[in-house]
Every structure is written in C-alpha cells, then in structure tokens.
Design an enzyme around this catalytic site. Structure first.
Site, mmCIF file in Angstrom:
data_model
loop_
_atom_site.group_PDB
_atom_site.id
_atom_site.type_symbol
_atom_site.label_atom_id
_atom_site.label_comp_id
_atom_site.label_asym_id
_atom_site.label_seq_id
_atom_site.Cartn_x
_atom_site.Cartn_y
_atom_site.Cartn_z
ATOM 1 C CD GLN A 1 -2.798 1.071 2.495
ATOM 2 O OE1 GLN A 1 -2.524 0.369 3.449
ATOM 3 N NE2 GLN A 1 -3.922 1.767 2.443
ATOM 4 C CD GLU B 1 -6.290 0.231 6.561
ATOM 5 O OE1 GLU B 1 -5.091 -0.025 6.795
ATOM 6 O OE2 GLU B 1 -6.699 1.378 6.285
#
Length: 412
Positions: A138, A256
């Site tokens: 990420q 997330e």
C-alpha cells in the site's frame, strides 16, 4: 500464471454456522503435517517468521477455495454473506492459523478493483490475488502525509501512455516481498489536498524503484521506505478517473476496517486469556490492582466486539464508526502490552536467553535473538495507536465530521 477466474461453490444457501462448520473441518484436516508448526506464526512483530511457508499454506487454502470468500462468485470468490465472513475469520483465528500474507490484496485492493476497476484490470489482477500468486503493498503514507493523507506530494507525470512517478512513500508494509503497489500520486500539477490525486497500480520490480526496509523496535522489518525516481506504470493501470483517486482511496480504507477485524479480536481474546493465566501462575493475580486491570481488559474487549457487530453493516460516510473502532482496539491492545509488563515485573526487562532456530525463509540472520512473546507484543503495540491513522487524527474525524465541532487549523 493464473488468468481466469476460478470456479468455486457459492456460499449461498448455507447458514453462517454451516459455513463455519465446513471451514472448521477443513482447518482441522489441513492445518496438520507440514503446516502444523505454522500455528501462531507471523503475528505482530513476527512478520518475518516462515514467510515463504506461510505463502505456501495460503496457496493451499486457495486451491481448496478458501481465499477471497467474500468476493462475488463471478470474480473467484464464494459470495459469502457478512455473517458468513465473520464466522470465517473467527474460525481462522480460533484455529491459531498463521498470519495471512496476502491480506492487502485480498481484503483491500481486490474489493476496490471490483468496485472501481475496469474489466481488464479485474481480469489481470483478481485471479492472481485469489491464487496468492502476486502480493500487494500500500503506497499511501509519506514523510509529510501520514495520517493526513491529503497532503500527498508524490507526483505522476503523464508521458504518452505512461505515468512517470517521482516521490517517496514510507511505512509501506511488506513492500520488500510484494510484486505490486497501489499508489496515491498527484497527477494534476499545482493541485492541493484531495484534488488532483490518482490511484495507480505500480510494478515494484523495475528501474526507478528503491525499497529500503525499516528496522522496528521488535528487530523485524515489516515496514519500508519506497523511493520512486522515474518509475513508470501504464495509464491503463489507473483505477478510476484521473484526479479522482481520493474517492477510490477512501473506498479502500472502508474495506481496511471491515469484517476481518472480528478475527483480530479473537486473537486479542487469546492473548488476554494467556496473560490472565500468567498472572495466576506468577501470583500477580492476588493483587487487586492487577485483577482490576485484567477485568477492565475483559470488559474493553466486549465493548470492541459489540461496536464492531453494531457498525459493520453501517458504512457511514463520515468515517465516525471506523474511527471509533480504531481508537477502541488500538488503545486496548497498547494497554494490554503494558499490563503484560506489569504482571511480569522486573523479569520483563530481561533479554532472551535462546537464539532463534531460524528458517531458510527468515528475513534476518538465524542467530538473531528473538524477543520473548510479551516483550514483542509490548513493543509492537506502541505502533497500534499510530499506523492506520493516529489517535489524534481519529479524534479529529469524530469531532469535526460527526460532532460538527470547528475544524482544526491546517497549513495553507
């Protein structure tokens, strides 16, 4: 390489308990033999443990249809309902199965591509995520854009059919083991804050990309600095419209803090159970102050679970639910690490006496001294209140977006 969506049985028609029973039976049968010693490995501060073998385990799961279970069947998932996914993650945690290696691809990028990606992007990337053939990192945080993600300075300049990327990312989990990164970069020159950002898929094995592992307090290196100096990715690798990357990035952040947090809480409960037994074994449980802190931890865990179950189906646009959840579990886990040190007393300060047995796939020297379990947890949980949005940022989100309080002053 995989380039077709695998055919998997749909979870439709099964109750959450039936789905959980099927998965529990599979774990009992398969988390044995060569995989048996992987139980409990790869947790916080131990990400380096048996990484290649944990990836092999996850590919074994994939072959049996147990990765990406919440994805739609047409994209290689099993279409599991929210309740079925909750039970899946709980059973995985109860089995003390090894930490997943493809978490970022399966739970973050994959659902984001399903929501915003082109059919070509879905066909190129989703089957490889399902099969655990490609791992993702990420590329969000930067030295001056951590919790304040809108301050991103990394640029992506258009050059024909490519973007040329220049900038630095930091705290990039497992970048040194990943093939791709999803990156937020500024594609509109002179833009500020949320405007002018784009969401790009960038190959990491190329000239112009340098990855430097960051050694943490635990001695391990899950996080990395990633430097882009003229790195390239195709315009076709942009997810969503140019300049609308903020919208895509926020979709990903919703995933997330999704259903997998229920499995995380099972792991927390196991840690609390072991710590309570330690207090009994050492005689610390006879002290009222220690008993009170253990009781508070038990209550706090119940509160975390109740909040998660109440809010999972409520995707509020303000981010208030997700911010409250992050504050609850991050502070709880940090406090648990501190309680572990208090229960052990002076011995908690002693260094290890045995060397690691090592592993051919460890990222560190086999003679590296391993921390004791509670030392590792104590040190790693110092970061829980920082990564994924610091406590201060979460409180700002709640105060400004939910309570309507005046915005904090920000640099112009």
């Amino acid at each position: 390489m995989t380039d077709e969506f695998p055919e998997r049985p749909s979870a439709a028609g099964q109750t959450p308990e039936e789905f959980a029973d099927e998965f529990r039976a599979w774990l009992d049968e398969n988390l044995t033999g060569d995989f048996a010693d992987l139980r409990g490995t790869g947790g916080p501060g131990s990400e380096h443990q048996f990484f290649a073998r944990r990836k092999e385990w996850e590919r074994h799961m994939a072959a049996a249809g147990w990765t990406c279970v919440g994805w739609p069947v047409e994209y290689g998932g099993r279409g599991a309902s929210l309740a079925q996914q909750v039970r899946f993650h709980e059973e995985y945690a109860k089995a003390n199965a090894p930490a997943r290696v493809s978490h970022l691809g399966e739970t973050l990028l994959g659902p984001t591509l399903i929501a915003h990606g082109t059919e070509e992007q879905k066909r190129q990337f989703l089957p490889k995520i399902v099969a655990v053939e490609e791992l993702w990192a990420q590329g969000y945080s930067e030295p001056n854009a951590g919790s304040d993600l809108a301050n991103v300075a990394t640029t992506a300049r258009r050059d024909g059919d490519d973007y040329v990327i220049t900038g630095q990312k930091v705290w990039t989990s497992l970048a040194h083991l990943s093939q791709w990164a999803f990156v937020i970069a500024r594609t509109e020159e002179g833009s500020k804050r949320h405007k002018g950002l784009s969401f790009l898929l960038v190959p990491l094995d190329q000239d112009g990309v340098e990855i430097r592992p960051i050694q943490q307090l635990t001695g391990t290196s899950e996080f990395n600095e990633v430097f882009f100096d003229g790195a390239r990715t195709s315009v076709d690798m942009r997810v969503g419209a140019e300049g609308e990357g903020w919208k895509v990035a926020m979709t990903l952040l919703e995933f997330e803090r999704g259903v997998s947090t229920l499995g995380q809480q099972v792991g927390f409960a196991r840690e609390l159970e072991r710590l309570t037994q330690l207090a009994k074994d050492t005689g610390q449980a006879r002290y009222p102050a220690i008993r009170e802190r253990i009781t508070d931890a038990w209550i706090g865990l119940k509160v975390i679970r109740a909040h998660a179950l109440r809010t999972l189906a409520d995707r509020d646009s303000s981010g208030g639910n997700a911010s409250a959840a992050k504050l609850l579990w991050a502070n709880w886990h940090r406090d648990l690490g501190e309680l572990a040190m208090a229960i052990q007393g002076a011995p908690s300060l002693l260094g290890p006496t045995e060397t690691s047995e090592g592993d051919a796939n460890d990222l560190h020297d086999p003679e590296h001294l391993e921390l004791a379990e509670w030392q590792r947890i104590f040190l790693f949980t110092r970061s829980d209140t920082i990564y994924g949005g610091s406590n201060e940022i979460q409180r700002n989100i709640i105060s400004e977006r939910v309570l309507g309080l005046p915005r904090e002053a920000r640099p112009q």
